[in-house]
Design an enzyme around this catalytic site. Structure first.
Site, mmCIF file in Angstrom:
data_model
loop_
_atom_site.group_PDB
_atom_site.id
_atom_site.type_symbol
_atom_site.label_atom_id
_atom_site.label_comp_id
_atom_site.label_asym_id
_atom_site.label_seq_id
_atom_site.Cartn_x
_atom_site.Cartn_y
_atom_site.Cartn_z
ATOM 1 N N ARG A 277 -10.400 4.129 10.129
ATOM 2 C CA ARG A 277 -9.925 2.955 10.385
ATOM 3 C C ARG A 277 -11.111 2.272 11.339
ATOM 4 N NH1 ARG A 277 -3.864 2.686 10.181
ATOM 5 N NH2 ARG A 277 -3.252 1.422 11.594
ATOM 6 N N ARG B 202 11.240 -9.577 5.159
ATOM 7 C CA ARG B 202 11.761 -8.361 5.433
ATOM 8 C C ARG B 202 12.656 -8.325 6.712
ATOM 9 N NH1 ARG B 202 6.714 -4.316 5.734
ATOM 10 N NH2 ARG B 202 6.207 -4.784 8.096
ATOM 11 N N ARG C 14 12.168 -7.516 10.017
ATOM 12 C CA ARG C 14 12.100 -6.426 10.850
ATOM 13 C C ARG C 14 12.104 -6.881 12.162
ATOM 14 N NH1 ARG C 14 8.075 -1.708 9.099
ATOM 15 N NH2 ARG C 14 6.998 -2.697 10.908
ATOM 16 N N ARG D 75 -1.285 -8.219 14.383
ATOM 17 C CA ARG D 75 -1.562 -7.239 13.482
ATOM 18 C C ARG D 75 -2.491 -7.358 12.490
ATOM 19 N NH1 ARG D 75 4.397 -5.849 13.527
ATOM 20 N NH2 ARG D 75 4.306 -5.653 11.267
ATOM 21 N N LYS E 251 0.766 -1.273 0.101
ATOM 22 C CA LYS E 251 -0.112 -0.109 -0.054
ATOM 23 C C LYS E 251 0.996 1.303 0.037
ATOM 24 C CE LYS E 251 -2.188 0.596 3.819
ATOM 25 N NZ LYS E 251 -2.127 1.860 4.810
#
Ligand code: ADP
Length: 189
Positions: free
Chosen positions: A91, A128, A130, A141, A15
């Site tokens: 949201r 990735r 992280r 999440r 996004k």
């Protein structure tokens, strides 16, 4: 009022990257509530002090606060002139209702649901590597996203402005799909 475009998508859906490309092509102003809150935290403003603890706990900042900062930002002359791409707002359905009030009759022009399956975004986020991207944190999440976003999709569907875009493929392929839909919408405004 120039175009008001909302982009929705799971964490890891691409996004952010696509939002930048959309704004580069169409000249919309990018409004990310997450970025605005992080800037407030950095600057140590009153808003930042309040928001920090909430964000650190992975919770949502209160609707009243978020709605007030978006209402103020959307009224500014650059957005009135160029249009806006809203990223991270609304949201909740309360935020969506507030947005409809802020915008008046026209409402949002378009809400794009950038669709990438849960398994794929999970793989991307794990890849990735992280620090906060542990398998458990990612799952939590995504669960939150599901819970908060499903009602929003229904909300935009009801307004007749929801379009779902397949987020699988190369960055260019996905951008081409997004641009087609934005072009269609803009010509009918
Ligand atoms: P993410 O997509 O990982 O949640 P964001 O940058 O969009 O990241 O948001 C970071 C944090 O800022 C959120 O976890 C939440 O605490 C807060 N936040 C951002 N946008 C909103 C919003 N519209 N309503 C409530 N809280 C928000």
């Amino acid at each position: 009022m120039p175009p008001v475009v909302v982009i929705l998508g799971r964490q890891g859906s691409g996004k952010g990257t696509q939002a930048e490309r959309i704004n580069a092509r169409y000249g919309f102003i990018h409004v990310s509530t997450g970025d605005m809150l992080r800037a407030a935290v950095q600057a140590g403003t009153q808003l930042g002090l309040k928001a920090k603890a909430v964000m650190d706990a992975g919770n949502l900042v209160g609707d009243d606060i978020i709605i007030a900062i978006v209402a103020e930002r959307v009224g500014e002359p650059d957005i009135q002139a160029h249009g806006v791409l809203l990223d991270g707002f609304p949201r909740t359905t309360a935020q969506a209702d507030a947005l409809a009030n802020i915008l008046g009759a026209g409402g949002p022009s378009l809400a794009i649901n950038l669709e990438v399956p849960i398994e794929t975004v999970t793989e991307r986020m794990l890849a990735r590597g992280r620090g906060d991207d542990t398998a458990e944190a990612i799952a939590r999440r995504l669960e939150l996203y599901e819970a908060e976003t499903a009602p929003l999709l229904a909300w935009f569907q009801n307004k007749g402005c929801l379009r779902t875009v397949d987020g699988l493929g190369t960055e260019d392929e996905v951008f081409a799909r997004l641009a087609d839909i934005i072009d269609e919408t803009i010509t009918t405004l």
